[in-house]
Design an enzyme around this catalytic site. Structure first.
Site, PDB file in Angstrom:
ATOM      1  N   GLU A 177      28.416  21.117  37.747  1.00 54.16           N
ATOM      2  CA  GLU A 177      27.028  20.798  38.101  1.00 54.16           C
ATOM      3  C   GLU A 177      26.617  21.293  39.495  1.00 54.16           C
ATOM      4  O   GLU A 177      25.453  21.192  39.870  1.00 54.16           O
ATOM      5  CB  GLU A 177      26.804  19.285  38.013  1.00 54.16           C
ATOM      6  CG  GLU A 177      26.845  18.734  36.605  1.00 54.16           C
ATOM      7  CD  GLU A 177      28.250  18.527  36.045  1.00 54.16           C
ATOM      8  OE1 GLU A 177      28.365  18.431  34.809  1.00 54.16           O
ATOM      9  OE2 GLU A 177      29.229  18.473  36.824  1.00 54.16           O
ATOM     10  N   VAL A 235      38.642  22.112  41.443  1.00 55.24           N
ATOM     11  CA  VAL A 235      38.934  22.275  40.018  1.00 55.24           C
ATOM     12  C   VAL A 235      40.446  22.459  39.936  1.00 55.24           C
ATOM     13  O   VAL A 235      40.991  23.405  40.494  1.00 55.24           O
ATOM     14  CB  VAL A 235      38.196  23.486  39.415  1.00 55.24           C
ATOM     15  CG1 VAL A 235      38.459  23.563  37.915  1.00 55.24           C
ATOM     16  CG2 VAL A 235      36.707  23.413  39.708  1.00 55.24           C
ATOM     17  N   ILE A 236      41.095  21.510  39.253  1.00 57.36           N
ATOM     18  CA  ILE A 236      42.557  21.522  39.199  1.00 57.36           C
ATOM     19  C   ILE A 236      43.001  21.891  37.791  1.00 57.36           C
ATOM     20  O   ILE A 236      42.535  21.318  36.808  1.00 57.36           O
ATOM     21  CB  ILE A 236      43.106  20.147  39.638  1.00 57.36           C
ATOM     22  CG1 ILE A 236      42.669  19.880  41.100  1.00 57.36           C
ATOM     23  CG2 ILE A 236      44.622  20.117  39.506  1.00 57.36           C
ATOM     24  CD1 ILE A 236      42.982  18.510  41.618  1.00 57.36           C
ATOM     25  N   HIS A 263      39.999  24.979  29.878  1.00 55.73           N
ATOM     26  CA  HIS A 263      38.859  24.371  30.566  1.00 55.73           C
ATOM     27  C   HIS A 263      38.779  24.826  32.029  1.00 55.73           C
ATOM     28  O   HIS A 263      37.703  25.120  32.549  1.00 55.73           O
ATOM     29  CB  HIS A 263      38.989  22.844  30.474  1.00 55.73           C
ATOM     30  CG  HIS A 263      37.880  22.097  31.134  1.00 55.73           C
ATOM     31  ND1 HIS A 263      38.011  21.533  32.378  1.00 55.73           N
ATOM     32  CD2 HIS A 263      36.627  21.828  30.710  1.00 55.73           C
ATOM     33  CE1 HIS A 263      36.877  20.943  32.703  1.00 55.73           C
ATOM     34  NE2 HIS A 263      36.022  21.102  31.711  1.00 55.73           N
TER      35      HIS A 263
END
Length: 125
Positions: free
Chosen positions: A58, A81-82, A88
């Site tokens: 977002e 972001v892991i 994904h």
């Protein structure tokens, strides 16, 4: 050779900071470091506006909304972001990167990219 030195004085500048709530412990540390550095460079706390979003995906939409207000000299995108066991990670990383690039291109407002893409939480911390 011509050199264009960067002005590191943030006095009188207004910043919008978009921060992902997902991986909150990492995002919070990124936000603390960001605001601390901007204030150290002369930015007033009143000129730092923070917009929290659910996740990194977002970030571009909110950055675009902030850029279009014409209230900010620059924006900062923060989050983490892991990598997990699914694709994904790749989709989210691509979407955030492409989305922030499009905000810069379409609005002319600079966006500092502080979204970490890491293999695990330890690496992010």
């Amino acid at each position: 050779m011509r050199t264009y030195p960067a002005n590191r004085d943030a006095s009188g500048l207004r910043f919008g900071i978009v921060v992902s709530r997902f991986n909150h412990i990492v995002s919070l540390r990124l936000l603390e470091g960001c605001t601390s550095e901007l204030e150290r460079r002369g930015c007033r706390e009143a000129d730092l506006h923070v917009a929290w979003v659910p996740g990194a995906f977002e970030i571009p939409q909110t950055a675009r909304i902030l850029a279009l207000t014409e209230r900010y000299d620059a924006l900062v995108a923060l989050g983490a972001v892991i990598r997990g066991g699914t694709p994904h990670f790749d989709y989210v990383c691509r979407a955030v990167t492409d989305g922030v690039r499009e905000v810069i291109r379409d609005t002319g407002v600079p966006v500092a990219f502080g979204v970490l893409t890491t293999d695990d939480v330890e690496q992010a911390l």
